[in-house]
Design a protein around this motif. Structure first.
Motif, PDB file in Angstrom:
ATOM      1  N   THR A   1      39.894  72.733  -2.272  1.00 47.14           N
ATOM      2  CA  THR A   1      38.901  72.537  -3.330  1.00 47.14           C
ATOM      3  C   THR A   1      38.514  71.066  -3.379  1.00 47.14           C
ATOM      4  O   THR A   1      39.388  70.194  -3.454  1.00 47.14           O
ATOM      5  CB  THR A   1      39.481  72.928  -4.723  1.00 47.14           C
ATOM      6  N   LEU A   2      37.232  70.792  -3.335  1.00 44.11           N
ATOM      7  CA  LEU A   2      36.784  69.400  -3.396  1.00 44.11           C
ATOM      8  C   LEU A   2      37.134  68.769  -4.748  1.00 44.11           C
ATOM      9  O   LEU A   2      36.974  69.407  -5.786  1.00 44.11           O
ATOM     10  CB  LEU A   2      35.268  69.318  -3.188  1.00 44.11           C
ATOM     11  N   LYS A   3      37.600  67.523  -4.713  1.00 46.97           N
ATOM     12  CA  LYS A   3      37.841  66.791  -5.961  1.00 46.97           C
ATOM     13  C   LYS A   3      36.551  66.040  -6.316  1.00 46.97           C
ATOM     14  O   LYS A   3      35.647  65.905  -5.481  1.00 46.97           O
ATOM     15  CB  LYS A   3      38.990  65.789  -5.777  1.00 46.97           C
ATOM     16  N   LYS A   4      36.540  65.483  -7.512  1.00 43.26           N
ATOM     17  CA  LYS A   4      35.350  64.725  -7.941  1.00 43.26           C
ATOM     18  C   LYS A   4      35.056  63.579  -6.955  1.00 43.26           C
ATOM     19  O   LYS A   4      33.906  63.273  -6.658  1.00 43.26           O
ATOM     20  CB  LYS A   4      35.598  64.162  -9.352  1.00 43.26           C
TER      21      LYS A   4
ATOM     22  N   ASN B   1      52.920  62.590  -3.739  1.00 44.18           N
ATOM     23  CA  ASN B   1      51.664  61.915  -4.073  1.00 44.18           C
ATOM     24  C   ASN B   1      50.535  62.516  -3.254  1.00 44.18           C
ATOM     25  O   ASN B   1      50.644  62.656  -2.051  1.00 44.18           O
ATOM     26  CB  ASN B   1      51.764  60.420  -3.776  1.00 44.18           C
ATOM     27  N   ARG B   2      49.453  62.825  -3.925  1.00 42.21           N
ATOM     28  CA  ARG B   2      48.306  63.438  -3.245  1.00 42.21           C
ATOM     29  C   ARG B   2      47.237  62.379  -3.023  1.00 42.21           C
ATOM     30  O   ARG B   2      46.867  61.671  -3.955  1.00 42.21           O
ATOM     31  CB  ARG B   2      47.740  64.586  -4.091  1.00 42.21           C
ATOM     32  N   TYR B   3      46.733  62.322  -1.785  1.00 41.70           N
ATOM     33  CA  TYR B   3      45.770  61.285  -1.414  1.00 41.70           C
ATOM     34  C   TYR B   3      44.352  61.825  -1.161  1.00 41.70           C
ATOM     35  O   TYR B   3      43.437  61.060  -0.921  1.00 41.70           O
ATOM     36  CB  TYR B   3      46.211  60.621  -0.109  1.00 41.70           C
ATOM     37  N   GLY B   4      44.197  63.157  -1.114  1.00 41.04           N
ATOM     38  CA  GLY B   4      42.966  63.715  -0.560  1.00 41.04           C
ATOM     39  C   GLY B   4      41.721  63.594  -1.411  1.00 41.04           C
ATOM     40  O   GLY B   4      41.777  63.469  -2.630  1.00 41.04           O
ATOM     41  N   LEU B   5      40.577  63.658  -0.703  1.00 39.49           N
ATOM     42  CA  LEU B   5      39.307  63.897  -1.391  1.00 39.49           C
ATOM     43  C   LEU B   5      39.237  65.389  -1.714  1.00 39.49           C
ATOM     44  O   LEU B   5      38.468  65.829  -2.560  1.00 39.49           O
ATOM     45  CB  LEU B   5      38.114  63.562  -0.484  1.00 39.49           C
ATOM     46  N   VAL B   6      40.067  66.146  -0.957  1.00 42.86           N
ATOM     47  CA  VAL B   6      40.090  67.597  -1.116  1.00 42.86           C
ATOM     48  C   VAL B   6      41.494  68.005  -1.560  1.00 42.86           C
ATOM     49  O   VAL B   6      42.487  67.555  -0.989  1.00 42.86           O
ATOM     50  CB  VAL B   6      39.740  68.288   0.225  1.00 42.86           C
ATOM     51  N   GLN B   7      41.536  68.849  -2.573  1.00 41.43           N
ATOM     52  CA  GLN B   7      42.816  69.320  -3.098  1.00 41.43           C
ATOM     53  C   GLN B   7      43.339  70.458  -2.221  1.00 41.43           C
ATOM     54  O   GLN B   7      42.586  71.346  -1.825  1.00 41.43           O
ATOM     55  CB  GLN B   7      42.587  69.842  -4.521  1.00 41.43           C
TER      56      GLN B   7
ATOM     57  N   TYR C   1      34.583  52.281   7.136  1.00 44.57           N
ATOM     58  CA  TYR C   1      35.605  52.488   6.106  1.00 44.57           C
ATOM     59  C   TYR C   1      36.074  53.932   6.181  1.00 44.57           C
ATOM     60  O   TYR C   1      35.281  54.865   5.997  1.00 44.57           O
ATOM     61  CB  TYR C   1      35.002  52.195   4.725  1.00 44.57           C
ATOM     62  N   HIS C   2      37.358  54.101   6.459  1.00 42.26           N
ATOM     63  CA  HIS C   2      37.940  55.443   6.463  1.00 42.26           C
ATOM     64  C   HIS C   2      38.923  55.580   5.315  1.00 42.26           C
ATOM     65  O   HIS C   2      39.820  54.747   5.153  1.00 42.26           O
ATOM     66  CB  HIS C   2      38.677  55.712   7.783  1.00 42.26           C
ATOM     67  N   ILE C   3      38.737  56.630   4.571  1.00 37.53           N
ATOM     68  CA  ILE C   3      39.629  56.881   3.436  1.00 37.53           C
ATOM     69  C   ILE C   3      40.895  57.596   3.930  1.00 37.53           C
ATOM     70  O   ILE C   3      40.854  58.409   4.847  1.00 37.53           O
ATOM     71  CB  ILE C   3      38.879  57.754   2.382  1.00 37.53           C
ATOM     72  N   TRP C   4      42.021  57.216   3.345  1.00 32.13           N
ATOM     73  CA  TRP C   4      43.240  58.013   3.512  1.00 32.13           C
ATOM     74  C   TRP C   4      43.377  58.807   2.238  1.00 32.13           C
ATOM     75  O   TRP C   4      43.636  58.227   1.201  1.00 32.13           O
ATOM     76  CB  TRP C   4      44.479  57.138   3.727  1.00 32.13           C
ATOM     77  N   THR C   5      43.106  60.056   2.279  1.00 32.55           N
ATOM     78  CA  THR C   5      42.806  60.865   3.418  1.00 32.55           C
ATOM     79  C   THR C   5      41.848  61.965   3.014  1.00 32.55           C
ATOM     80  O   THR C   5      41.506  62.080   1.842  1.00 32.55           O
ATOM     81  CB  THR C   5      44.123  61.406   4.019  1.00 32.55           C
ATOM     82  N   PHE C   6      41.494  62.788   3.956  1.00 32.49           N
ATOM     83  CA  PHE C   6      40.519  63.825   3.672  1.00 32.49           C
ATOM     84  C   PHE C   6      41.088  64.903   2.739  1.00 32.49           C
ATOM     85  O   PHE C   6      40.548  65.201   1.688  1.00 32.49           O
ATOM     86  CB  PHE C   6      40.064  64.432   5.001  1.00 32.49           C
ATOM     87  N   ILE C   7      42.210  65.467   3.164  1.00 35.36           N
ATOM     88  CA  ILE C   7      42.821  66.544   2.365  1.00 35.36           C
ATOM     89  C   ILE C   7      44.267  66.158   2.056  1.00 35.36           C
ATOM     90  O   ILE C   7      44.928  65.533   2.882  1.00 35.36           O
ATOM     91  CB  ILE C   7      42.746  67.893   3.128  1.00 35.36           C
ATOM     92  N   ASP C   8      44.750  66.509   0.883  1.00 35.30           N
ATOM     93  CA  ASP C   8      46.146  66.214   0.515  1.00 35.30           C
ATOM     94  C   ASP C   8      47.050  66.539   1.707  1.00 35.30           C
ATOM     95  O   ASP C   8      46.992  67.647   2.248  1.00 35.30           O
ATOM     96  CB  ASP C   8      46.589  67.100  -0.663  1.00 35.30           C
ATOM     97  N   ASN C   9      47.884  65.583   2.096  1.00 34.94           N
ATOM     98  CA  ASN C   9      48.725  65.850   3.265  1.00 34.94           C
ATOM     99  C   ASN C   9      50.195  65.543   3.021  1.00 34.94           C
ATOM    100  O   ASN C   9      50.573  65.050   1.962  1.00 34.94           O
ATOM    101  CB  ASN C   9      48.192  65.130   4.509  1.00 34.94           C
TER     102      ASN C   9
END
Ligand code: BG6
Length: 462
Positions: free
Chosen positions: A445-448, A430-436, A413-421
């Motif tokens: 900055t890591l998100k929750k 729209n921001r998709y990242g685990l990282v802001q 399972y790969h999340i889209w995406t690692f960092i807002d792109n």
């Protein structure tokens, strides 16, 4: 800890990204323009807030920092794409040494951090020089792509074992040749069919090159957005509408790449409407052979379909929508920012379809995620508390887990995406990242959700 949803050993937990959306340095170190660079320079007003692809999240300069963060979260794999216009600025011919150095550095950095690199060769980013001679409509571009693919396998295949020819090849067809959301903004069903067909030929040629090279432990596949088509009702007219949507948008790629043949009903439909593409005599054999080893599935939203309510306008150009209407199901759950329905069970239905109708081919979720606008309003004690994203991922993972329990051959399972792109014409809406990403300072900055994901990966479940 007792896990309710435990995933198989060795599950690929990771994230996906693409060159144009993350690298930046779009005119540096010898890279030529691709269609996005060109379109933005020509029509910046088509992009949200007028933001283009020149800088993005600056992966070209900050890959080490990003890979370190991936490692901190515990992710074990990362899919990125090579920019054709960076590697071979003329589309064909001389290879750009600076680009080779960059991609070598990325691959090595990932491996040094125990993150397996998955490489994708084409993510919506046709070099402009090749678009100028017709892009995928021109067989010379197919020849050029085959050479480009071979060069990539030779350059990186000693270390990279998982390869993809295309990401969502139906999207440039829809965006560029049907619905005007990618360059070259053509609206022409017949040309769209030719583009789709030539993309399949390009894919097959790359697979053939790959197999000829006999890369040790190497696997090659393609990434498809297998949007399930749900019919409004069991009325035969609704069912037929959904069947046609599925033929056009899913099976037009899925069948030739996995089964080595086009669905007969698709050929018939195109024939009846005078939409068949030009083919060459060796194509049939090429399509029959050169099947993929595994498949990536991108899943965001379902497609709901109903029979047409009224006759298509005879004055308007023919489009896929001549055969069905989109159906807005009352009470559907929505991601209101992106305007996409959220239907978690779709991920399960796709996996079951692959199990039952496609020989249970090895697969993984190569993209799934949630884009949200103005996430800063959820900041608490310095971090974005994106509980909605955690819920989104969790609910999809539950259905994926069920599919695996029922024997589906899903490996990751790969999340889209690692960092807002940078999201194409939506840019940073729209921001998709685990990282802001702070666009002004490039601060990460890591998100929750990143902290939550870290626990999931550590436990191999939740
Ligand atoms: C997929 C693409 O279609 O969805 C990505 O592979 C894209 O490139 C992602 O960014 C999310 O869609 P969007 O349009 O919101 O960026």
């Amino acid at each position: 800890m007792i896990l309710k949803y435990e995933f198989p050993k060795g599950f690929w937990w990771g994230s996906a990204a693409s060159a144009t959306q993350t690298e930046g340095s779009s005119d540096k170190d010898g890279k030529s323009q691709n269609i996005w660079d060109y379109w933005y320079s020509n029509e910046p007003n088509r992009f949200f807030d007028g933001v283009g692809p020149q800088v993005t999240s600056d992966f070209y300069n900050r890959y080490k920092e990003d890979i370190k963060l991936m490692k901190d979260i515990g992710l074990n794999s990362f899919r990125f794409s090579i920019s054709w216009s960076r590697l071979i600025p003329n589309g064909i011919g001389e290879v750009n040494k600076k680009a080779v150095e960059f991609y070598n550095n990325v691959v090595n950095e990932l491996i040094d951090n125990n993150i397996e690199p998955f490489i994708n060769l084409f993510h919506f980013d046709m070099p402009m020089i090749l678009q100028n001679i017709g892009g995928w409509e021109n067989r010379e571009v197919v020849d050029a792509y085959e050479k480009y693919a071979k060069i990539c396998f030779e350059l990186f295949g000693d270390r990279v074992k998982k390869w993809f020819t295309f990401n969502e090849p139906i999207v440039p067809v829809e965006g560029g040749y049907l619905y005007d959301f990618h360059y070259p903004n053509v609206v022409d069903f017949k040309r769209a069919v030719q583009v789709a067909y030539n993309t399949v030929i390009a894919h097959k040629r790359a697979v053939k090159e790959f197999k000829n090279l006999n890369i040790k432990n190497g696997k090659i596949g393609i990434i498809l957005n297998l949007t399930p088509s749900y019919s409004r009702s069991n009325n035969p007219a609704d069912l037929k509408a959904a069947y046609i949507a599925d033929l056009l948008f899913n099976r037009s790629f899925l069948d030739p790449v996995v089964k080595g043949e086009y669905p007969k009903d698709l050929i018939e439909l195109l024939k009846q409407n005078n939409l068949l593409p030009e083919v060459q005599k060796d194509d049939k054999k090429l399509i029959e052979n050169n099947k993929i080893d595994f498949i990536g599935i991108n899943y965001y939203q379902p497609r709901r379909v109903k029979a047409k309510a009224c006759m298509p306008n005879p004055e308007a150009p023919i489009l896929p929508d001549n055969f069905f209407d989109n159906y807005e199901m009352p009470g559907r759950k929505m991601n209101v920012y992106r305007g996409w329905e959220i239907y978690e069970k779709g991920i399960y239905d796709i996996a079951i379809n692959l199990k039952e109708n496609y020989d249970n081919i090895e697969s993984y979720i190569s993209e799934n995620g949630m884009g949200v606008q103005n996430e800063e309003r959820f900041i608490k004690d310095g971090i974005i508390e994106d509980d909605y994203r955690i819920d989104f991922i969790k609910e999809h993972l539950k259905w994926l887990h069920k599919a695996i329990q029922e024997g589906c051959n899903v490996k990751g399972y790969h999340i889209w995406t690692f960092i807002d792109n940078w999201s194409w014409t939506n840019a940073y809406k729209n921001r998709y990242g685990l990282v802001q990403l702070d666009l002004k300072t490039q601060k990460r900055t890591l998100k929750k959700s990143a902290y939550w994901m870290k626990e999931v990966v550590k436990n191999n479940g939740f």
